[in-house]
Design an enzyme around this catalytic site. Structure first.
Site, short mmCIF file in Angstrom:
data_model
loop_
_atom_site.label_atom_id
_atom_site.label_comp_id
_atom_site.label_asym_id
_atom_site.label_seq_id
_atom_site.Cartn_x
_atom_site.Cartn_y
_atom_site.Cartn_z
CD GLU A 191 -2.45 -1.09 2.81
OE1 GLU A 191 -3.20 -2.02 3.07
OE2 GLU A 191 -2.29 -0.11 3.56
CB CYS A 217 2.59 7.41 3.63
SG CYS A 217 2.78 6.13 4.86
CB CYS A 236 5.92 -5.71 8.99
SG CYS A 236 7.24 -5.08 10.06
CB CYS A 269 3.90 -3.64 16.26
SG CYS A 269 5.65 -3.24 16.05
CB CYS A 271 1.03 -2.60 13.38
SG CYS A 271 1.46 -2.34 11.65
N GLY A 308 5.83 -2.32 6.49
CA GLY A 308 7.20 -2.83 6.60
C GLY A 308 8.11 -1.99 7.45
CD GLU A 309 11.91 -1.11 11.04
OE1 GLU A 309 10.87 -0.60 11.51
OE2 GLU A 309 12.97 -0.49 10.94
CB SER A 343 8.89 5.69 10.46
OG SER A 343 8.33 5.25 11.68
CB SER A 361 7.62 3.23 16.25
OG SER A 361 7.42 3.73 14.94
CG LEU A 362 9.68 5.27 22.94
CD1 LEU A 362 10.81 4.26 22.85
CD2 LEU A 362 10.22 6.61 23.47
CB CYS A 411 0.41 1.27 8.22
SG CYS A 411 1.47 -0.12 8.26
N1 SAH Z 1 7.90 -0.11 10.62
C1 SAH Z 1 8.12 1.28 10.82
C2 SAH Z 1 7.40 2.16 9.82
C3 SAH Z 1 6.01 1.76 9.40
S1 SAH Z 1 4.76 1.96 10.60
C4 SAH Z 1 7.74 1.67 12.25
O1 SAH Z 1 7.11 0.87 12.92
O2 SAH Z 1 8.11 2.76 12.67
C5 SAH Z 1 4.57 3.73 10.71
C6 SAH Z 1 4.02 4.20 12.02
O3 SAH Z 1 2.65 3.81 12.18
C7 SAH Z 1 4.76 3.65 13.23
O4 SAH Z 1 5.01 4.66 14.16
C8 SAH Z 1 3.79 2.64 13.76
O5 SAH Z 1 4.01 2.34 15.12
C9 SAH Z 1 2.48 3.33 13.49
N2 SAH Z 1 1.30 2.48 13.56
C10 SAH Z 1 1.18 1.19 13.19
N3 SAH Z 1 -0.08 0.76 13.40
C11 SAH Z 1 -0.77 1.81 13.90
C12 SAH Z 1 -2.12 1.99 14.33
N4 SAH Z 1 -2.99 0.99 14.28
N5 SAH Z 1 -2.47 3.20 14.80
C13 SAH Z 1 -1.58 4.22 14.85
N6 SAH Z 1 -0.30 4.11 14.46
C14 SAH Z 1 0.10 2.92 14.00
FE1 SF4 Z 2 6.11 -3.49 11.30
FE2 SF4 Z 2 6.07 -0.87 11.88
FE3 SF4 Z 2 3.81 -2.32 11.85
FE4 SF4 Z 2 5.60 -2.71 13.79
S1 SF4 Z 2 4.43 -0.83 13.39
S2 SF4 Z 2 4.56 -4.32 12.65
S3 SF4 Z 2 7.49 -2.43 12.67
S4 SF4 Z 2 5.10 -1.88 10.12
#
Ligand code: SAH
Ligand code: SF4
Length: 347
Positions: free
Chosen positions: A90, A104, A111, A115, A118, A161-162, A191, A214-215, A333
């Site tokens: 996407e 984006c 991925c 997480c 996500c 993806g990461e 990110s 992403s913390l 995402c």
């Molecule tokens: N893998 C990388 C980049 C892709 S995700 C990462 O994790 O940083 C981009 C951002 O979207 C990250 O900060 C991730 O934590 C956040 N994200 C993922 N799922 C989400 C959700 N359901 N609601 C809000 N933010 C989300």
């Molecule tokens: Fe992968 Fe980023 Fe989603 Fe975590 S938040 S599963 S690292 S895409």
């Protein structure tokens, strides 16, 4: 078929002369692709018909096939692409009031980081994208915008993806965004979920590209429960890498905070986070959670976020609370793929 987006300028010269064409045609073709941003050979109006014919028999412009598309009332546009091997990815375009147009883009199909909140994490890992596939997602938005007399201004690696789990291809895509689409490093953001060694490696690249981390949690056990990667590199190791990045680059780091009601929007959490980040050149980007099918959490209420940001301010940590974009179109995402597959809507 050769995908022209995979070629450097020198490769293109070679291809063109291999087709029996004059070498200067390569410059013309390159300009049509990357400056004028046309999406078909027929539009390259200073090429003879015979050249266009030979070119379109030997080469293609890109490899992504549009599988679905959604437009939000707020102007956000989301696209689902099918790759050559059937994998789906996407990308999203977000126009802002100040004329910024941000793409984006995805760095992987799926991925591996898992997480729990996500949608992409919930579907697991498909495969790595190559630099051309990553780059093309931005390129297509650039073409659409060029056709309307507009320009793509920013790119964020926040799709599926990461990017640091696909480091070399992501960085090559960054270089092409800068060299071929003229997007300044300061207008590109990578990110990461927090792969500490790659954060250090990225710091050593000497690029002005922005880094977002992403913390989402300030406590190790709780972060590990949300983000399994924390078991490999915990908050201490992650923040040590972030401090290295800031020291090495003098650049401000952005911490992403997906705000989840009752989970990470409390006073205690704000103090924990303030304590971790005080004194570091950084900013916290708060985005209320986008609810997903596989996770029960809900977006944090605004009142909690007001309290959260006020506490962080006491630690000298700046925040921005983002508006969720495209909430009417599965813009989170991984959500379009999930939605389209469950509705069985793919053409
Ligand atoms: N893998 C990388 C980049 C892709 S995700 C990462 O994790 O940083 C981009 C951002 O979207 C990250 O900060 C991730 O934590 C956040 N994200 C993922 N799922 C989400 C959700 N359901 N609601 C809000 N933010 C989300
Ligand atoms: Fe992968 Fe980023 Fe989603 Fe975590 S938040 S599963 S690292 S895409």
């Amino acid at each position: 078929m050769i995908n022209l987006y995979e070629l450097s300028f020198d490769d293109l010269v070679e291809l063109v002369s291999g087709l029996g064409e004059k070498r200067f045609r390569a410059r013309q073709i390159w300009d049509w692709i990357y400056d004028k941003r046309v999406d078909k050979f027929d539009a390259m109006s200073n090429l003879p018909q015979s050249t266009i014919k030979r070119l379109s028999e030997a080469a293609s412009l890109g490899s992504l096939e549009l599988a679905a598309r959604q437009a939000s009332r707020d102007g956000t546009e989301k696209r689902l692409y099918r790759l050559k091997d059937g994998q789906l990815i996407e990308s999203v375009l977000m126009p802002y009031d100040d004329k910024r147009k941000t793409a984006c883009i995805s760095s992987q199909a799926g991925c591996a980081m898992g997480c729990v909140f996500c949608a992409t994490g919930q579907m697991g890992f498909g495969r790595q994208l190559d630099a051309a596939e990553i780059f093309e997602q931005a390129m297509i938005f650039g073409q659409d915008l060029a056709a309307r007399g507009e320009r793509l201004s920013n790119v964020v690696f926040m799709g599926m993806g990461e990017p640091f789990h696909n480091y070399a291809q992501s960085l090559e895509a960054v270089r092409r965004l800068m060299d071929r689409l003229g997007i300044g490093a300061r207008h590109i953001t990578i990110s990461t979920v927090g792969l500490a060694p790659q954060i250090r490696r990225f710091a050593d690249e000497g690029l002005q590209v922005n880094l977002a981390v992403s913390l989402h949690k300030s406590d190790d056990a709780e972060r590990s429960a949300l983000m399994p990667v924390n078991r490999r590199w915990n908050i201490d190791e992650l923040l040590a890498a972030c401090r290295y990045y800031v020291k090495r680059t003098n650049r401000r780091i952005t911490f992403e905070w997906a705000a989840i009601a009752g989970e990470n929007d409390t006073e205690e959490e704000a103090r924990g986070l303030g304590h971790l980040l005080a004194g570091l050149l950084c900013h916290v980007n708060i985005i209320p959670l986008n609810p997903t099918g596989g996770y029960a959490g809900a977006p944090a209420p605004t009142a909690n976020l007001d309290r959260f940001t006020a506490i962080l301010r006491q630690y000298g940590v700046g925040t921005t609370v983002r508006v969720r974009r495209g909430i009417d179109i599965d813009a989170g995402c991984g959500q379009l793929k999930t939605a389209v597959l469950s509705r069985n809507q793919i053409a």
